[in-house]
Design an enzyme around this catalytic site. Structure first.
Site, short mmCIF file in Angstrom:
data_model
loop_
_atom_site.label_atom_id
_atom_site.label_comp_id
_atom_site.label_asym_id
_atom_site.label_seq_id
_atom_site.Cartn_x
_atom_site.Cartn_y
_atom_site.Cartn_z
N HIS A 1 124.15 -17.28 76.86
CA HIS A 1 123.87 -16.14 76.94
C HIS A 1 123.66 -15.82 78.33
O HIS A 1 123.72 -14.66 78.83
CB HIS A 1 122.33 -15.90 76.27
CG HIS A 1 122.11 -14.47 75.91
ND1 HIS A 1 122.49 -13.31 76.72
CD2 HIS A 1 121.53 -14.07 74.67
CE1 HIS A 1 122.04 -12.30 76.34
NE2 HIS A 1 121.73 -12.53 75.03
N GLU B 1 139.61 -3.68 67.85
CA GLU B 1 140.77 -3.72 66.90
C GLU B 1 141.88 -4.81 67.50
O GLU B 1 142.16 -4.79 68.61
CB GLU B 1 141.47 -2.27 67.22
CG GLU B 1 142.68 -2.07 66.65
CD GLU B 1 142.71 -1.77 65.10
OE1 GLU B 1 143.32 -2.40 64.21
OE2 GLU B 1 142.02 -0.72 64.74
#
Length: 421
Positions: A169, A364
């Site tokens: 993180h 995408e």
């Protein structure tokens, strides 16, 4: 219909995986060796965020082709994201963690499962077996050589596949992770698309002031118990139980209406709830949208258990809203300066982080958008992940120690039952 609790399917803790490849991959071009600054808001985020992104079978992109395209894309994207191929380094004189940009590589794992996607069950209810889809480490490496990022592709016998990511993180927050995925997807096409986002790497924008100035109280921050001699590694040593709260659109409408109208625990104990929020637009000199780091902060709400029990729900909602409104430019700077002086961390009894606006499912790739994107359970016992479920539902992954989970479930059911009477 009342909000429901779903327990992960215990039969799905083993997805019957065979690991076919586990290796390091490197930037496609030589990158500059340097020390990479991490802000005070990142110093205590030394844990892996794991995610699983499921894709339908595609006749034009069998899993083997996807793995080849993904490897190529990772190699290319590691040039502008060179810090992700580095390793954590403790700067003793400064008492802080940095990233050594040394091109040591990120992990790349290829696996296959004996199961089909349908056999796994509800993808929006992360099973503990999903941990196998986003492994955190490479078995053939020593601890100090472990990559900060591991990307994994797992194929299923139906032709569907999952892309798993395990990312420290300290490298990225949710918005930066989504931009990284957009950039990664762009490089998987064979027509050499440009990066849709140019990552902005200057994390000194969130550095402490000189001299530091703590201008606000920060009751949600904890000082370390002793001298800080290395990077912290958050994570519970206790056995955790995991459930998913399924909240329907009807439940959400009910909660909104309840908030606008008029447990067995220590009643004097104060409970702190942190709601994690993006601060890019909250700073006076607004951080760029492409800020590639952790521009997140927890707006806190603090109250005694006794008051939480007797106050109307609307009052609790008001406290949470006030906690979010508290996070201004000056407040964040004060918190950063507090961390510079005290070397501590922000703490909450319950930490809520939402994926609802990140849009992981809109990325995408050449083989299409993910059918489902979910967090993977880890050992952070106070963390609650909020993410989209099926049919407009909102799901919440809750992680609590075994001895606390039964009590939590009782109060969750009790709240809805009593409120709907």
């Amino acid at each position: 219909m009342m909000a429901t609790i779903i327990s992960p399917n215990p039969a799905m803790q083993d997805l019957k995986l065979t690991f076919q490849e586990s290796t390091l991959i490197f930037p496609s071009q030589q990158t500059q060796k340097r020390s990479f600054f991490l802000s005070n808001l990142e110093q205590f985020l030394n844990f892996n965020a794991q995610t699983a992104h499921f894709f339908h079978a595609s006749p034009d992109f069998p899993p083997k082709t996807v793995a080849q395209r993904l490897r190529m894309a990772v190699e290319k994207v590691l040039v502008p994201y060179d810090f992700m191929a580095g390793r954590l380094k403790w700067n003793g004189p400064l008492g802080r963690v940095e990233i050594e940009c040394n091109g040591a590589g990120v992990g790349f794992v290829v696996a296959c499962s004996e199961l089909s996607v349908d056999e796994i069950g509800d993808l929006f209810c992360p099973n503990l077996g999903f941990k196998q889809l986003a492994v955190q480490r490479l078995e053939n490496l020593d601890d100090h050589d472990q990559p900060l990022c591991v990307i994994q592709i797992t194929s299923f016998k139906c032709g569907g596949f999952a892309i798993g990511m395990s990312v420290n993180h300290m490298l990225l927050d949710g918005l930066a992770a989504k931009m990284f995925q957009e950039n990664l997807a762009s490089q998987a096409f064979d027509d050499h698309k440009p990066l849709p986002f140019i990552p902005f790497h200057n994390r000194h924008l969130l550095a402490a002031r000189s001299p530091p100035l703590v201008a606000f109280p920060h009751p949600d921050f904890l000082k370390p118990a002793g001298p800080v001699i290395g990077p912290p590694r958050p994570g519970s040593k206790r056995e955790l139980d995991y459930i998913v709260l399924k909240i329907t659109p009807k439940d959400i409408s009910f909660l909104k209406a309840l908030s606008s109208c008029d447990i067995d625990k220590n009643k004097d104990k104060e409970i702190t709830v942190l709601n994690i929020m993006d601060i890019r637009s909250r700073m006076n000199n607004a951080l760029p949208l492409e800020y590639c780091g952790n521009a997140i902060f927890g707006g806190y709400a603090l109250a005694k258990c006794e008051d939480i029990e007797k106050w109307p729900f609307s009052e609790l909602v008001k406290m949470v809203s006030e906690g979010l409104a508290r996070v201004t430019d000056e407040y964040v700077k004060s918190a950063i300066d507090w961390l510079e002086i005290n070397k501590g961390m922000q703490f909450g009894d319950c930490i809520v982080t939402s994926w609802l606006r990140l849009g992981f499912d809109q990325v995408e790739f050449p083989w299409g958008k993910p059918a489902c994107c979910v967090p993977v359970a880890n050992q952070l016992e106070r963390l609650c992940w909020v993410f989209s479920g099926a049919d407009g539902d909102i799901n919440v992954l809750v992680q609590r120690p075994d001895e606390e989970m039964e009590r939590f479930q009782f109060h969750f059911h009790n709240f809805f039952e009593n409120s709907t009477d």
